[in-house]
Design a protein around this motif. Structure first.
Motif, PDB file in Angstrom:
ATOM      1  N   THR A  34     -18.471  27.524  12.776  1.00  0.00           N
ATOM      2  CA  THR A  34     -17.465  26.725  13.461  1.00  0.00           C
ATOM      3  C   THR A  34     -18.064  25.352  13.742  1.00  0.00           C
ATOM      4  O   THR A  34     -19.243  25.102  13.468  1.00  0.00           O
ATOM      5  CB  THR A  34     -17.045  27.369  14.797  1.00  0.00           C
ATOM      6  N   ARG A  35     -17.283  24.465  14.324  1.00  0.00           N
ATOM      7  CA  ARG A  35     -17.782  23.140  14.679  1.00  0.00           C
ATOM      8  C   ARG A  35     -18.448  23.143  16.050  1.00  0.00           C
ATOM      9  O   ARG A  35     -18.704  22.075  16.612  1.00  0.00           O
ATOM     10  CB  ARG A  35     -16.641  22.118  14.618  1.00  0.00           C
ATOM     11  N   LEU A  36     -18.778  24.327  16.563  1.00  0.00           N
ATOM     12  CA  LEU A  36     -19.371  24.477  17.892  1.00  0.00           C
ATOM     13  C   LEU A  36     -20.814  24.955  17.778  1.00  0.00           C
ATOM     14  O   LEU A  36     -21.149  26.084  18.142  1.00  0.00           O
ATOM     15  CB  LEU A  36     -18.539  25.451  18.735  1.00  0.00           C
TER      16      LEU A  36
ATOM     17  N   HIS B 206      -9.731  25.625  21.846  1.00  0.00           N
ATOM     18  CA  HIS B 206     -10.406  26.604  20.992  1.00  0.00           C
ATOM     19  C   HIS B 206      -9.482  27.202  19.932  1.00  0.00           C
ATOM     20  O   HIS B 206      -9.965  27.685  18.904  1.00  0.00           O
ATOM     21  CB  HIS B 206     -11.049  27.688  21.847  1.00  0.00           C
TER      22      HIS B 206
ATOM     23  N   ASP C 146     -10.150  24.872  17.288  1.00  0.00           N
ATOM     24  CA  ASP C 146     -11.444  25.200  16.684  1.00  0.00           C
ATOM     25  C   ASP C 146     -11.310  26.367  15.701  1.00  0.00           C
ATOM     26  O   ASP C 146     -11.909  26.350  14.615  1.00  0.00           O
ATOM     27  CB  ASP C 146     -12.456  25.596  17.773  1.00  0.00           C
TER      28      ASP C 146
ATOM     29  N   ARG D 232      -8.984  16.163  19.907  1.00  0.00           N
ATOM     30  CA  ARG D 232     -10.258  16.228  19.175  1.00  0.00           C
ATOM     31  C   ARG D 232     -11.175  15.073  19.555  1.00  0.00           C
ATOM     32  O   ARG D 232     -12.387  15.261  19.700  1.00  0.00           O
ATOM     33  CB  ARG D 232      -9.983  16.234  17.672  1.00  0.00           C
TER      34      ARG D 232
ATOM     35  N   THR E 227     -12.551  15.638  23.185  1.00  0.00           N
ATOM     36  CA  THR E 227     -13.483  16.754  23.344  1.00  0.00           C
ATOM     37  C   THR E 227     -14.664  16.686  22.378  1.00  0.00           C
ATOM     38  O   THR E 227     -15.440  17.637  22.287  1.00  0.00           O
ATOM     39  CB  THR E 227     -12.752  18.102  23.160  1.00  0.00           C
TER      40      THR E 227
ATOM     41  N   ARG F 248     -14.663  16.648  19.131  1.00  0.00           N
ATOM     42  CA  ARG F 248     -14.499  17.333  17.839  1.00  0.00           C
ATOM     43  C   ARG F 248     -14.371  16.343  16.689  1.00  0.00           C
ATOM     44  O   ARG F 248     -14.591  16.698  15.536  1.00  0.00           O
ATOM     45  CB  ARG F 248     -13.257  18.217  17.863  1.00  0.00           C
ATOM     46  N   GLN F 249     -13.971  15.118  16.977  1.00  0.00           N
ATOM     47  CA  GLN F 249     -13.783  14.115  15.937  1.00  0.00           C
ATOM     48  C   GLN F 249     -14.374  12.796  16.415  1.00  0.00           C
ATOM     49  O   GLN F 249     -14.270  12.454  17.599  1.00  0.00           O
ATOM     50  CB  GLN F 249     -12.296  13.949  15.619  1.00  0.00           C
TER      51      GLN F 249
END
Length: 279
Positions: free
Chosen positions: A49-51, A169, A172, A245, A248, A250-251
């Motif tokens: 994942t991206r986490l 999430h 995600d 995103r 947070t 994410r992007q």
């Protein structure tokens, strides 16, 4: 609490929050069941994942933990921690990253270590516990306080934080599984966009930039000359999921600009130094 562009404090209708959380939880349940029913489910659960180091298995385990937090802590005793509002929670929750990671890894190893059917059953247990509670009398007092690691939150605010967990999430999970889109509940997505916009305005107070996330939110932020009439000189506009995103982490800001997923006009409209809002 942060102010909206109109100067009024943001509020969230508790009944609508409960309904949105129930709908978002059911959408997540459907996604987890599709995942675990896939012939390639065992491999999909081990997708990255991206986490950080989390795989899809850890992500599902974390979602289950977050959804089950309120049912599991319904009978807690007050501890007198400092009152904590929503924008402060957004700013500070990142400080718990190591603790949350440790809890998630332990939960994944203990309760989500089995095959796809066991993973689906574990998620069902958490979802069922939350949904049963949302229908009960225990959640009808929005001012009831709960103690979390960062402070003391009202039930009304705590339920909004569960919306954040369920929306962020879910995105995600969709990214990890390369799904075209996740069917977010509209009120859930709107609430998360608004909270993250308010948190941005609280962290970067001012009126130099107008941030627009149609159709859900508009806030003014960033130190500098305040706009009062006509078209603001510095405007940033984003669709809801891109804003979630960006806010947070994410992007990246530059990537969103390059992909034309965000527009920015004016010499003060570069928000790269102010992001993410919620680490």
């Amino acid at each position: 609490m942060a102010k909206t562009a109109t100067g009024k404090a943001r509020s969230y209708d508790p009944a609508k929050v409960r309904a949105a959380l129930a709908a978002q939880t059911e959408a997540l349940r459907a996604a987890v069941h599709r995942l675990c029913g896939d012939p390639a489910a065992a491999a999909l659960l081990e997708r990255p994942t991206r986490l950080g180091q989390w795989r899809v298995r850890q992500l599902v385990a974390h979602l289950a933990l977050q959804l089950a937090w309120l049912p599991n802590n319904l009978d807690q005793s007050p501890q007198g921690r400092r009152p904590l509002g929503l924008t402060a929670w957004v700013a500070e929750v990142g400080s718990l990253a190591e603790l949350l990671d440790a809890g998630t890894q332990a939960h994944a190893a203990e309760d989500f270590a089995g095959g796809p059917a066991a993973v689906a059953a574990g998620f069902d247990a958490a979802a069922d516990a939350l949904l049963a509670l949302l229908d009960g009398a225990e959640v009808r007092d929005p001012q009831r306080r709960f103690e979390i690691r960062l402070g003391s939150m009202t039930l009304a605010d705590l339920l909004v934080t569960r919306l954040v967990e369920a929306v962020v999430h879910a995105d995600d999970l969709a990214a990890a599984l390369e799904l075209p889109a996740f069917p977010h509940d509209r009120f859930a997505l709107a609430s998360v966009c608004r909270l993250l916009a308010d948190a941005f305005a609280a962290q970067q107070p001012g009126g130099a930039v107008e941030l627009r996330i149609p159709p859900f939110a508009v806030v003014q932020a960033v130190p500098g000359p305040r706009h009062t009439r006509g078209t603001p000189p510095n405007v940033v506009e984003s669709d809801p999921l891109t804003w979630v995103r960006l806010a947070t982490g994410r992007q990246a800001w530059a990537a969103a600009l390059d992909a034309a997923q965000v527009s920015a006009s004016g010499e003060r409209s570069d928000l790269a130094a102010f992001l993410p809002v919620m680490a």
